[in-house]
Design a protein around this motif. Structure first.
Motif, mmCIF file in Angstrom:
data_model
loop_
_atom_site.group_PDB
_atom_site.id
_atom_site.type_symbol
_atom_site.label_atom_id
_atom_site.label_comp_id
_atom_site.label_asym_id
_atom_site.label_seq_id
_atom_site.Cartn_x
_atom_site.Cartn_y
_atom_site.Cartn_z
ATOM 1 N N GLY A 1 -3.812 -10.182 2.182
ATOM 2 C CA GLY A 1 -5.082 -10.031 1.472
ATOM 3 C C GLY A 1 -6.076 -9.195 2.259
ATOM 4 O O GLY A 1 -6.760 -8.322 1.699
ATOM 5 N N LEU A 2 -6.145 -9.430 3.559
ATOM 6 C CA LEU A 2 -7.071 -8.668 4.401
ATOM 7 C C LEU A 2 -6.682 -7.195 4.457
ATOM 8 O O LEU A 2 -7.530 -6.311 4.286
ATOM 9 N N VAL B 1 -5.192 -5.752 -7.111
ATOM 10 C CA VAL B 1 -5.064 -5.916 -5.664
ATOM 11 C C VAL B 1 -4.874 -7.391 -5.328
ATOM 12 O O VAL B 1 -4.022 -7.744 -4.511
ATOM 13 N N ALA B 2 -5.652 -8.265 -5.958
ATOM 14 C CA ALA B 2 -5.507 -9.703 -5.723
ATOM 15 C C ALA B 2 -4.127 -10.190 -6.161
ATOM 16 O O ALA B 2 -3.499 -11.010 -5.473
ATOM 17 N N TYR C 1 0.831 -1.199 0.000
ATOM 18 C CA TYR C 1 0.000 0.000 0.000
ATOM 19 C C TYR C 1 0.871 1.256 0.000
ATOM 20 O O TYR C 1 0.565 2.230 -0.688
ATOM 21 N N GLY D 1 -10.386 -1.306 -0.399
ATOM 22 C CA GLY D 1 -11.825 -1.529 -0.507
ATOM 23 C C GLY D 1 -12.683 -0.591 0.315
ATOM 24 O O GLY D 1 -13.730 -0.143 -0.142
ATOM 25 N N ALA E 1 -1.702 -9.164 -3.576
ATOM 26 C CA ALA E 1 -1.902 -9.961 -2.362
ATOM 27 C C ALA E 1 -1.335 -11.372 -2.507
ATOM 28 O O ALA E 1 -1.055 -12.026 -1.498
ATOM 29 N N LEU F 1 -4.851 -5.427 2.301
ATOM 30 C CA LEU F 1 -5.060 -4.767 1.009
ATOM 31 C C LEU F 1 -6.541 -4.586 0.701
ATOM 32 O O LEU F 1 -6.942 -3.557 0.152
ATOM 33 N N THR F 2 -7.363 -5.558 1.066
ATOM 34 C CA THR F 2 -8.809 -5.436 0.849
ATOM 35 C C THR F 2 -9.368 -4.265 1.647
ATOM 36 O O THR F 2 -10.147 -3.462 1.118
ATOM 37 N N LEU F 3 -8.953 -4.157 2.890
ATOM 38 C CA LEU F 3 -9.420 -3.038 3.708
ATOM 39 C C LEU F 3 -8.859 -1.709 3.214
ATOM 40 O O LEU F 3 -9.591 -0.718 3.106
ATOM 41 N N VAL G 1 -9.674 -4.868 -8.770
ATOM 42 C CA VAL G 1 -9.722 -6.067 -7.933
ATOM 43 C C VAL G 1 -8.625 -7.036 -8.367
ATOM 44 O O VAL G 1 -7.946 -7.634 -7.526
#
Length: 183
Positions: free
Chosen positions: A154-155, A98-99, A33, A162, A102, A157-159, A95
């Motif tokens: 993953g968590l 980001v995936a 990030y 997202g 991750a 980056l998702t937060l 998405v």
């Protein structure tokens, strides 16, 4: 500012005892990030901050001698994670990107760090044999940590990516929704 706050959270996730978190750490996600949101020329600060935490943990928490050469792969990966975040996520965030970050981030750390452990264990009585089977054994020993790193990266980056999108979409939907009046 959010990149620095996430970096601070990652530093704290390394220092604060958290046995109940099952190895959760915000390091990989925060570095990716940081690379996405900050100028790559700021790369020195996060790498130096994590080096300082490595020194503190090694000498004060674990009580070992600090051998800086043992951390070169980790510090190089920290810098590489920032560069990866810049390449994948600075210009266009999706998405898929980001995936990808991750997965690529934790996978590259898993491979580099376990290879370094295996390569450094070729002394008499070392943990892993200097063979391909020894390398596979070393990789297998790191699998539980790899799984937790995938999950935590993953968590994070998702937060990090997202939540702002969800908030913007929610606010936009409230602006365009017709107002209801009670008669």
């Amino acid at each position: 500012m959010p990149a620095y706050l996430l970096l601070l959270a990652a530093l704290l996730s390394r220092v604060i005892p958290h046995a109940g978190w099952y190895g959760f750490t915000a390091v990989g996600g925060s570095l990716l990030y940081f690379g996405a949101r900050r100028n790559w020329r700021e790369i020195f600060l996060p790498v130096a901050a994590f080096a300082g935490v490595d020194y503190y943990l090694t000498t004060h928490v674990y009580g070992y001698d600090f051998i800086w050469q043992s951390y070169l792969v980790t510090w190089a990966w920290n810098a590489a994670a920032i560069v990866l975040g810049s390449i994948l996520l600075a210009r266009h965030v999706s998405v898929l990107r980001v995936a990808s970050a991750a997965i690529i981030g934790p996978t590259s750390f898993f491979l580099a760090s376990n290879y370094a452990v295996w390569a450094g264990a070729h002394n008499p009585g070392g943990m892993y044999a200097p063979t391909f089977t020894g390398l596979l054994t070393c990789l297998a020993a790191g699998l539980p940590f790899y799984g937790r790193d995938l999950l935590s990266t993953g968590l994070i980056l998702t937060l990090a990516f997202g939540v702002p999108v969800a908030v913007r979409r929610y606010l936009a939907s409230r602006e365009t929704a017709p107002s209801r009046q009670i008669l």
